[in-house]
Design a protein around this motif. Structure first.
Motif, PDB file in Angstrom:
ATOM      1  N   THR A 114      -3.096 -15.323 -56.947  1.00  0.00           N
ATOM      2  CA  THR A 114      -4.509 -15.395 -57.344  1.00  0.00           C
ATOM      3  C   THR A 114      -5.208 -16.659 -56.833  1.00  0.00           C
ATOM      4  O   THR A 114      -4.560 -17.667 -56.548  1.00  0.00           O
ATOM      5  CB  THR A 114      -4.620 -15.358 -58.885  1.00  0.00           C
ATOM      6  N   PRO A 115      -6.545 -16.598 -56.752  1.00  0.00           N
ATOM      7  CA  PRO A 115      -7.331 -17.764 -56.330  1.00  0.00           C
ATOM      8  C   PRO A 115      -7.694 -18.637 -57.530  1.00  0.00           C
ATOM      9  O   PRO A 115      -7.262 -18.371 -58.657  1.00  0.00           O
ATOM     10  CB  PRO A 115      -8.574 -17.121 -55.720  1.00  0.00           C
ATOM     11  N   LYS A 133       1.969 -16.142 -59.172  1.00  0.00           N
ATOM     12  CA  LYS A 133       1.724 -17.441 -58.527  1.00  0.00           C
ATOM     13  C   LYS A 133       0.226 -17.738 -58.523  1.00  0.00           C
ATOM     14  O   LYS A 133      -0.542 -17.079 -57.838  1.00  0.00           O
ATOM     15  CB  LYS A 133       2.205 -17.430 -57.064  1.00  0.00           C
ATOM     16  N   GLY A 151       1.197 -21.554 -51.127  1.00  0.00           N
ATOM     17  CA  GLY A 151       1.203 -20.192 -50.595  1.00  0.00           C
ATOM     18  C   GLY A 151       2.349 -20.001 -49.619  1.00  0.00           C
ATOM     19  O   GLY A 151       2.994 -18.959 -49.599  1.00  0.00           O
ATOM     20  N   LYS A 152       2.592 -21.047 -48.839  1.00  0.00           N
ATOM     21  CA  LYS A 152       3.617 -20.954 -47.799  1.00  0.00           C
ATOM     22  C   LYS A 152       5.011 -20.803 -48.432  1.00  0.00           C
ATOM     23  O   LYS A 152       5.761 -19.899 -48.081  1.00  0.00           O
ATOM     24  CB  LYS A 152       3.557 -22.213 -46.933  1.00  0.00           C
ATOM     25  N   ASP A 175       5.178 -16.782 -49.591  1.00  0.00           N
ATOM     26  CA  ASP A 175       5.898 -16.105 -48.520  1.00  0.00           C
ATOM     27  C   ASP A 175       7.144 -15.372 -49.032  1.00  0.00           C
ATOM     28  O   ASP A 175       7.411 -14.232 -48.648  1.00  0.00           O
ATOM     29  CB  ASP A 175       6.293 -17.141 -47.457  1.00  0.00           C
ATOM     30  N   GLY A 220      -7.934 -13.222 -52.876  1.00  0.00           N
ATOM     31  CA  GLY A 220      -8.128 -14.466 -52.130  1.00  0.00           C
ATOM     32  C   GLY A 220      -8.902 -14.202 -50.857  1.00  0.00           C
ATOM     33  O   GLY A 220      -9.658 -13.224 -50.765  1.00  0.00           O
ATOM     34  N   SER A 221      -8.676 -15.051 -49.868  1.00  0.00           N
ATOM     35  CA  SER A 221      -9.471 -14.966 -48.638  1.00  0.00           C
ATOM     36  C   SER A 221      -8.993 -13.815 -47.747  1.00  0.00           C
ATOM     37  O   SER A 221      -7.849 -13.373 -47.829  1.00  0.00           O
ATOM     38  CB  SER A 221      -9.365 -16.278 -47.874  1.00  0.00           C
ATOM     39  N   GLU A 225      -7.894  -7.934 -52.791  1.00  0.00           N
ATOM     40  CA  GLU A 225      -9.290  -8.161 -53.214  1.00  0.00           C
ATOM     41  C   GLU A 225      -9.745  -9.416 -52.493  1.00  0.00           C
ATOM     42  O   GLU A 225      -9.356 -10.525 -52.869  1.00  0.00           O
ATOM     43  CB  GLU A 225      -9.363  -8.363 -54.735  1.00  0.00           C
ATOM     44  N   LEU A 226     -10.569  -9.243 -51.467  1.00  0.00           N
ATOM     45  CA  LEU A 226     -10.848 -10.370 -50.568  1.00  0.00           C
ATOM     46  C   LEU A 226     -12.299 -10.848 -50.685  1.00  0.00           C
ATOM     47  O   LEU A 226     -12.940 -10.629 -51.694  1.00  0.00           O
ATOM     48  CB  LEU A 226     -10.470  -9.963 -49.139  1.00  0.00           C
ATOM     49  N   GLY A 227     -12.791 -11.469 -49.632  1.00  0.00           N
ATOM     50  CA  GLY A 227     -14.082 -12.155 -49.705  1.00  0.00           C
ATOM     51  C   GLY A 227     -15.294 -11.241 -49.704  1.00  0.00           C
ATOM     52  O   GLY A 227     -15.179 -10.012 -49.673  1.00  0.00           O
ATOM     53  N   GLU A 240     -18.371 -16.026 -44.858  1.00  0.00           N
ATOM     54  CA  GLU A 240     -18.325 -16.404 -46.276  1.00  0.00           C
ATOM     55  C   GLU A 240     -18.263 -17.934 -46.379  1.00  0.00           C
ATOM     56  O   GLU A 240     -17.331 -18.557 -45.880  1.00  0.00           O
ATOM     57  CB  GLU A 240     -17.092 -15.791 -46.956  1.00  0.00           C
ATOM     58  N   PHE A 291     -18.782 -19.735 -49.470  1.00  0.00           N
ATOM     59  CA  PHE A 291     -18.171 -20.064 -50.758  1.00  0.00           C
ATOM     60  C   PHE A 291     -18.664 -21.410 -51.276  1.00  0.00           C
ATOM     61  O   PHE A 291     -17.899 -22.254 -51.755  1.00  0.00           O
ATOM     62  CB  PHE A 291     -16.645 -20.036 -50.657  1.00  0.00           C
ATOM     63  N   LEU A 337     -18.431  -6.175 -50.553  1.00  0.00           N
ATOM     64  CA  LEU A 337     -18.087  -6.219 -51.983  1.00  0.00           C
ATOM     65  C   LEU A 337     -19.248  -5.756 -52.865  1.00  0.00           C
ATOM     66  O   LEU A 337     -19.170  -4.737 -53.534  1.00  0.00           O
ATOM     67  CB  LEU A 337     -17.626  -7.634 -52.369  1.00  0.00           C
TER      68      LEU A 337
HETATM   69  P1  NAD Z   1      -6.876 -18.318 -50.512  1.00  0.00           P
HETATM   70  O1  NAD Z   1      -6.731 -17.079 -49.722  1.00  0.00           O
HETATM   71  O2  NAD Z   1      -6.860 -19.611 -49.790  1.00  0.00           O
HETATM   72  O3  NAD Z   1      -5.729 -18.407 -51.627  1.00  0.00           O
HETATM   73  C1  NAD Z   1      -5.503 -17.405 -52.561  1.00  0.00           C
HETATM   74  C2  NAD Z   1      -4.069 -17.468 -53.046  1.00  0.00           C
HETATM   75  O4  NAD Z   1      -3.214 -17.177 -51.950  1.00  0.00           O
HETATM   76  C3  NAD Z   1      -3.644 -18.829 -53.571  1.00  0.00           C
HETATM   77  O5  NAD Z   1      -2.808 -18.672 -54.684  1.00  0.00           O
HETATM   78  C4  NAD Z   1      -2.880 -19.408 -52.404  1.00  0.00           C
HETATM   79  O6  NAD Z   1      -1.930 -20.388 -52.783  1.00  0.00           O
HETATM   80  C5  NAD Z   1      -2.195 -18.169 -51.870  1.00  0.00           C
HETATM   81  N1  NAD Z   1      -1.738 -18.270 -50.478  1.00  0.00           N
HETATM   82  C6  NAD Z   1      -2.185 -19.099 -49.502  1.00  0.00           C
HETATM   83  N2  NAD Z   1      -1.486 -18.904 -48.375  1.00  0.00           N
HETATM   84  C7  NAD Z   1      -0.592 -17.937 -48.637  1.00  0.00           C
HETATM   85  C8  NAD Z   1       0.419 -17.298 -47.862  1.00  0.00           C
HETATM   86  N3  NAD Z   1       0.641 -17.636 -46.581  1.00  0.00           N
HETATM   87  N4  NAD Z   1       1.166 -16.343 -48.448  1.00  0.00           N
HETATM   88  C9  NAD Z   1       0.942 -15.996 -49.739  1.00  0.00           C
HETATM   89  N5  NAD Z   1       0.025 -16.572 -50.513  1.00  0.00           N
HETATM   90  C10 NAD Z   1      -0.746 -17.526 -49.975  1.00  0.00           C
HETATM   91  O7  NAD Z   1      -8.226 -18.163 -51.364  1.00  0.00           O
HETATM   92  P2  NAD Z   1      -8.878 -19.179 -52.392  1.00  0.00           P
HETATM   93  O8  NAD Z   1      -9.519 -20.294 -51.642  1.00  0.00           O
HETATM   94  O9  NAD Z   1      -7.918 -19.513 -53.469  1.00  0.00           O
HETATM   95  O10 NAD Z   1     -10.013 -18.261 -53.051  1.00  0.00           O
HETATM   96  C11 NAD Z   1     -11.244 -18.010 -52.452  1.00  0.00           C
HETATM   97  C12 NAD Z   1     -11.260 -16.644 -51.785  1.00  0.00           C
HETATM   98  O11 NAD Z   1     -10.921 -15.636 -52.745  1.00  0.00           O
HETATM   99  C13 NAD Z   1     -12.654 -16.277 -51.292  1.00  0.00           C
HETATM  100  O12 NAD Z   1     -12.535 -15.661 -50.030  1.00  0.00           O
HETATM  101  C14 NAD Z   1     -13.143 -15.290 -52.338  1.00  0.00           C
HETATM  102  O13 NAD Z   1     -14.134 -14.402 -51.887  1.00  0.00           O
HETATM  103  C15 NAD Z   1     -11.871 -14.584 -52.681  1.00  0.00           C
HETATM  104  N6  NAD Z   1     -11.991 -13.908 -53.965  1.00  0.00           N
HETATM  105  C16 NAD Z   1     -12.042 -12.541 -53.975  1.00  0.00           C
HETATM  106  C17 NAD Z   1     -12.205 -11.862 -55.179  1.00  0.00           C
HETATM  107  C18 NAD Z   1     -12.251 -10.360 -55.217  1.00  0.00           C
HETATM  108  O14 NAD Z   1     -11.976  -9.794 -56.272  1.00  0.00           O
HETATM  109  N7  NAD Z   1     -12.608  -9.682 -54.147  1.00  0.00           N
HETATM  110  C19 NAD Z   1     -12.290 -12.575 -56.377  1.00  0.00           C
HETATM  111  C20 NAD Z   1     -12.237 -13.973 -56.320  1.00  0.00           C
HETATM  112  C21 NAD Z   1     -12.074 -14.627 -55.115  1.00  0.00           C
END
Ligand code: NAD
Length: 485
Positions: free
Chosen positions: A146-147, A172, A205-206, A210, A225-226, A245-247, A376, A378, A404
């Protein structure tokens, strides 16, 4: 204070012996130290979730629901405390962090009710003395990633449906908001859930992510996340159930002849709520040319009054970290270089020398193809684009890779239905902003926003269950389908 991982019902230090800090983005002070976990910790957590799976799967769903009710009750009791912790760690304003906790309460309540539904269906077989139906089974060990922007609600949106469907979990959280995750885990622990059903591992995340994605004992990944990381997960996960669920690059369309006060209020809430750090943030506004000037004047007048500062007292809290400040600042430079006009804001700010603040920023005379209208950001940056008419506005609205949420302020039925029917998004709001999801409706998007899954509502149950077709033959003879003799 040093916080630990929660694995197999115990709070444990990481095998790595390393920790990381989480900072208050308003003061830049630490809120705690957290386990910088490695693959060994994740493997342990997955092993414990795998071991707990048969016990949890075999418990009747209405019994599982009782744990969700307890979590919901505890969240209600702890709402104010959690909301204040979230202000401290994530930065958004208190009224919004209360909303974040409320969303968690709502989803546990909704999903507890699902314990007495989890419907399949029955249908007629093509053969006599044969009964046909579907049942829902859990997927298995689910990893949730999750983000930081909804650090209580988003995990809850995944944990509640995963649990009610009978899955076990390794969670995580983002390394920007591990404390919120730990507090949620403590509440889940208090419910008395059998050990191993829910596990929490903090770290990068890494290292952590992974292993979750590639471990063969994991059957499903639910990621928010992104787009960049979502795409990477999809490539690496192989044959697992993956929910993404992305950006977003969400838009508000403003028609002529509308209540402009209402539209301005919606844009302020959508663009600057959570300091623009929502996946559903309104980062574009497409305005009918007849009212553009008046709309802009009203918007700027209102935005000037917004106070930046700590989420406990101000209208707009800080961005999550220094990187986010740099990102917003770089888009301000890009916007200027691309030829749009800065109407308000545009600068990073400190309060008493500290904090990752950024002024609410408005660009106008933007063109849809500009980077500030496509990518995006943000952050608290909104771009205004003029449209000749509503047909053009609808086309501009769709001219992005994401899908979205969109919104339209209009009194015209055709325009409203055009946005509903032709708008390339998973969510549409009529006469309200691009944000404001309710837990009994599906949440998610199309195009670059995801891979077709939805969270919350009944769709959230689909993400965390497998549908099985059952043929029950009571004829006492071998019957072959498709008319084979
Ligand atoms: P992010 O993608 O950087 O990180 C999200 C999660 O992924 C974190 O827990 C991070 O540690 C983990 N992560 C990073 N690298 C990884 C890898 N290589 N393998 C597995 N996990 C890894 O995003 P963020 O900065 O935490 O959040 C912002 C993003 O989330 C924005 O793009 C936003 O639009 C999106 N978001 C989407 C929704 C939705 O429901 N569509 C809701 C909230 C946020």
């Amino acid at each position: 204070m040093v916080y630990k991982n929660y694995i197999n019902g115990k709070w444990l230090s990481s095998d790595s012996k390393k920790t990381f800090d989480s900072l208050n983005p308003a003061t830049e002070q630490g809120v705690g130290k957290f386990q910088k976990s490695d693959k060994i910790d994740v493997k342990k957590a997955i092993k414990s979730a795998k071991k707990a799976f048969p016990v949890w799967r075999d418990m009747p769903a209405p019994e599982r629901a009782k744990y969700l009710w307890k979590i919901r009750d505890c969240l209600i009791k702890e709402k104010e405390r959690l909301a204040k912790i979230e202000v401290k760690e994530m930065g958004k304003v208190l009224k919004e962090t209360r909303g974040d906790v409320q969303e968690a309460i709502d989803i546990f309540e909704y999903m507890a009710g699902e314990g007495r539904r989890l419907f399949g269906y029955t249908t007629k077989s093509e053969l006599p003395d044969k009964f046909a139906m579907t049942v829902r089974n859990p997927v298995g060990v689910c990893c949730l990633i999750t983000p930081w922007n909804f650090p209580i609600a988003i995990p809850a949106w995944k944990i509640a449906p995963a649990l009610i469907c009978g899955n076990t979990i390794v969670f995580k959280p983002s390394s920007d908001t591990p404390l919120c995750a730990i507090e949620l885990a403590k509440i889940i622990e208090k419910s008395g859930l059998p050990k191993g059903v829910f596990n929490l591992v903090t770290g990068s995340g890494k290292d952590v992510g992974d292993e979750m994605i590639t471990n063969p004992d994991v059957r499903a990944i639910s990621f928010t996340g992104s787009k960049k990381i979502g795409e990477l997960i999809l490539k690496k996960a192989g044959i697992k159930k993956v929910g993404l669920e992305l950006g977003g690059k969400n838009v508000i369309i403003v028609d002529k002849d509308v209540d402009l006060e209402l539209a301005v209020e919606g844009v302020i809430w959508g663009a600057f709520g959570t300091t623009g750090q929502r996946c559903t943030a309104s980062s574009r506004v497409v305005v009918h040319k007849n009212i553009k000037k008046k709309f802009e004047d009203m918007l700027v007048k209102r935005v000037r009054k917004l106070k930046l500062g700590s989420g406990l007292t101000a209208d707009i809290g800080p961005l999550i970290n220094e990187t986010a400040v740099k990102k917003s600042a770089s888009y301000v430079s890009i916007g200027k270089e691309e030829g749009s006009r800065l109407l308000h804001g545009g600068k990073a700010r400190k309060i008493k020398g500290k904090g990752y603040f950024f002024e609410p920023t408005i660009f106008t005379n933007c063109k849809s193809e500009m980077k500030i209208c496509q990518e995006e950001i943000f952050g608290p940056i909104v771009s205004i684009i003029e449209a000749k008419n509503m047909d053009e506005a609808t086309k501009i609205a769709n001219d992005v890779d994401y899908g979205l949420s969109n919104a339209v302020y209009t009194r015209d039925m055709k325009t409203a239905f055009d946005v509903i029917n032709k708008g390339e998004t998973g969510i549409t709001y009529i006469n309200s902003s691009t944000i404001g999801a309710e837990v009994h409706l599906p949440f998610g998007g199309v195009k670059g926003t995801g891979n077709g899954t939805r969270e919350a509502g009944i769709e959230g149950i689909n993400e965390f269950s497998e549908t099985k077709a059952v043929y029950f033959d009571y004829s006492g003879k071998l019957q072959k389908a498709q008319g084979i003799e």
